[in-house]
Write a protein that holds these residues in place. Structure first.
Motif, PDB file in Angstrom:
ATOM      1  N   GLY A 107      47.704  40.660  35.682  1.00  0.00           N
ATOM      2  CA  GLY A 107      46.763  40.438  34.313  1.00  0.00           C
ATOM      3  C   GLY A 107      45.048  40.832  34.692  1.00  0.00           C
ATOM      4  O   GLY A 107      44.653  41.654  33.711  1.00  0.00           O
TER       5      GLY A 107
ATOM      6  N   ALA B 257      50.140  41.562  26.431  1.00  0.00           N
ATOM      7  CA  ALA B 257      48.887  42.040  27.025  1.00  0.00           C
ATOM      8  C   ALA B 257      48.256  43.182  26.194  1.00  0.00           C
ATOM      9  O   ALA B 257      47.241  43.234  25.890  1.00  0.00           O
TER      10      ALA B 257
ATOM     11  N   GLY C 263      37.910  37.617  31.690  1.00  0.00           N
ATOM     12  CA  GLY C 263      39.304  38.005  32.485  1.00  0.00           C
ATOM     13  C   GLY C 263      40.180  36.589  32.441  1.00  0.00           C
ATOM     14  O   GLY C 263      41.411  36.458  32.563  1.00  0.00           O
TER      15      GLY C 263
ATOM     16  N   PHE D  26      42.029  35.701  29.558  1.00  0.00           N
ATOM     17  CA  PHE D  26      42.954  36.501  29.601  1.00  0.00           C
ATOM     18  C   PHE D  26      44.373  35.899  30.272  1.00  0.00           C
ATOM     19  O   PHE D  26      45.643  35.815  29.852  1.00  0.00           O
TER      20      PHE D  26
ATOM     21  N   LEU E  85      44.726  43.314  23.991  1.00  0.00           N
ATOM     22  CA  LEU E  85      43.747  44.099  24.225  1.00  0.00           C
ATOM     23  C   LEU E  85      43.510  45.173  23.218  1.00  0.00           C
ATOM     24  O   LEU E  85      42.704  46.060  23.183  1.00  0.00           O
TER      25      LEU E  85
ATOM     26  N   PHE F 270      43.746  43.877  32.503  1.00  0.00           N
ATOM     27  CA  PHE F 270      42.581  43.433  31.517  1.00  0.00           C
ATOM     28  C   PHE F 270      41.177  44.494  32.030  1.00  0.00           C
ATOM     29  O   PHE F 270      40.632  44.972  30.996  1.00  0.00           O
ATOM     30  N   HIS F 271      41.043  44.620  33.154  1.00  0.00           N
ATOM     31  CA  HIS F 271      40.032  45.439  33.629  1.00  0.00           C
ATOM     32  C   HIS F 271      40.037  46.809  33.565  1.00  0.00           C
ATOM     33  O   HIS F 271      39.182  47.626  33.540  1.00  0.00           O
TER      34      HIS F 271
END
Length: 542
Positions: A191, A231, A28, A31, A235, A195-196
């Motif tokens: 972010g 982003a 994380g 990122f 991913l 990300f999660h």
């Protein structure tokens, strides 16, 4: 996580709060570093542009619709993306910070959506930010249920659709340093959440949805769009799954609504009337002009000329481009021990929501679950479909001068002065204590109320405004009021008298300043847990 296990160039000034270990992870942080290293230069450039615009306004240059973007405004054909899954009907949205109980109550409230807030209703302590992310992570996966004092908190089968508001571009996240530079608070909040959770949200049939605050230029929206694209690509997700609603809550942004939608076209979910911050911005941006001094805060209603013009233009703009035109916040909370006073308060809510739905808004905001049904009943009666995009408001013609019209009928009263002092002190003290969502006089207030109070006190003092009883407002006039209200606020439950003292000293400095600071949240950030500096003095790391 030990410092040795951190990705290269990344330093945490505070230890990870218990429960946040699954949020602050090496992948994380990597990122976040990609976002920072790609976009920090542009962010700083855009913040410098804000200073340039303010300097021009101080010299008398008026804000106008931009001539260089006339083609965007006049082009009839372009449209924004269709609503994301679950965002077709947003007639009532509830907002609030991200503590675990509030997340469950908001998602269960019956509102169509819940805006989980890392911005103005959140004090950005390290634990609030990290554990707030953990709470949203768990809510998305239906793993948030818990029990306390014998009471169970459990998500319903059909909770509200989740949106997240990161902090504005101006705020740093000083507990995360990348190459020695604090990360943007915006990129930290966005972010980590993206990300999660982005892939999980898409898998569950919705998507990563956001509210974007405090923008002052359409190029700031372009920066967000670039962040979204990078982003998503990084991913390996499908482009266009993000949706973002922009709060029009600064005076410069009111002149660039179409341009903001255009920049976010693939990702846009509409615009929102962030009305309290808009009043704050109106005063702050026109700080150099005595003609823009306002009366009591309570007199600056949605029906005064500049607010009415802004609302009409926002609805017309959104419906022209086929996206949601969201109404503003009703901050009332129930008055449990006074039925008559409670009914008067709820009548104000009903009138406010009726004004919004009949003007053409597609939805509205409330701050308390008890207001959800009131707002839903009004919108259900007057908005039969999922939205009102068909109401084009082609009758609306709003000029530059109407948007910037400072005429507001009313008076500056001694009670209005005292109310502003009390609100600013109460909120700032609570914020330093870690609470950014504060009940004051049966209203659930966030930073916007304190900001209006702060800049009004500065404005009245700067220009020597007189109260309706003929008293001239000055720092010396305000000082005993600060002392009296500080004593009252210090006795309130949950308020630390030391934090009231800090707030009082801060406000006393503000009313003497040549110009008010841009944001109290920037000024007071150093007093929060784990930030590292207060007034330029280094604090010990946690």
């Amino acid at each position: 996580m030990s410092s040795a296990s951190l990705p290269k160039g990344i330093h945490l000034t505070s230890s990870i709060p218990k429960g946040g270990e699954g949020i602050i992870t090496a992948p994380g942080l990597e990122f976040l570093a990609i976002l920072h290293r790609t976009f920090e230069g542009k962010r700083q450039e855009l913040l410098k542009n804000r200073e340039k615009v303010q300097a021009e306004l101080d010299k008398g240059k008026p804000l106008t619709f931009l001539p260089e973007t006339r083609e965007i405004r006049e082009a009839p054909a372009w449209r924004c993306a269709p609503p994301g899954p679950g965002l077709e009907d947003r007639r009532v949205e509830i907002t609030g910070p991200t503590d675990r109980k509030m997340v469950i109550n908001a998602l269960n409230s019956g509102a169509k959506t819940f805006m989980a807030d890392f911005e103005d209703s959140n004090s950005p302590t390290w634990s609030n930010l990290v554990l707030g992310q953990a709470n949203l992570h768990d809510a998305i996966r239906r793993q948030i249920d818990f029990e306390i004092n014998g009471k169970a908190y459990k998500l319903t089968d059909k909770p509200a659709v989740l949106l997240v508001r990161p902090r504005g571009w101006h705020l740093p996240e000083p507990r995360v340093l990348i190459d020695g530079v604090p990360l943007s608070g915006s990129l930290f909040d966005f972010g980590l959440y993206f990300f999660h959770n982005a892939a999980e949200l898409i898998k569950r049939g919705h998507g990563p949805y956001f509210y974007l605050p405090k923008m002052e230029h359409h190029l700031e929206a372009r920066l967000w769009n670039d962040v979204f694209c990078l982003a998503t690509s990084h991913l390996g997700l499908k482009q266009g799954t993000i949706r973002a609603t922009v709060l029009i809550e600064t005076l410069p942004a009111a002149f660039q609504m179409e341009e903001i939608l255009y920049e976010l076209k693939e990702h846009s979910a509409g615009l929102n009337c962030g009305r309290w911050d808009y009043i704050f911005s109106f005063i702050k941006k026109q700080r150099a002009h005595k003609a823009c001094v306002f009366p009591d805060r309570s007199d600056v209603t949605m029906t005064v000329p500049f607010m009415d013009a802004y609302v009409r233009l926002l609805i017309q703009t959104c419906h022209k481009r086929k996206v949601a035109a969201m109404g503003g916040m009703s901050a009332q909370i129930p008055i449990k021990n006074d039925p008559d006073a409670n009914e008067r308060a709820m009548s104000k809510v009903r009138a406010d929501k009726l004004r919004e739905v009949t003007a053409g808004h597609d939805g509205t905001w409330v701050a308390h679950p008890a207001l959800v049904k009131i707002a839903l009943d009004i919108f259900n009666e007057h908005m039969k479909g999922p939205n009102q995009y068909h109401i084009r408001r082609e009758d609306v013609v709003v000029t530059d001068k109407q948007i910037a019209d400072p005429s507001v009928p009313g008076k500056v009263t001694e009670q209005g002065v005292r109310d502003n002092v009390s609100a600013a002190l109460s909120y700032c003290a609570a914020w330093i204590s870690g609470n950014g969502c504060v009940p004051i006089n049966y209203l659930m207030e966030d930073a916007a109320t304190a900001e209006i109070a702060r800049v009004q006190l500065w404005q009245w003092s700067k220009y020597g405004s007189k109260t309706d009883t003929g008293k001239t407002i000055s720092p010396s006039y305000l000082q005993p009021i600060f002392s009296e209200e500080s004593a009252k606020v210090s006795k309130l439950p949950g308020i630390d008298p030391h934090h009231v003292k800090i707030a009082s000293e801060y406000m006393a400095q503000q009313v003497k300043a040549q110009w008010p600071s841009d944001f109290l949240t920037s000024d007071l950030l150093g007093y929060l847990e784990g930030v590292g500096t207060v007034g330029g003095q280094k604090k010990a790391s946690l």
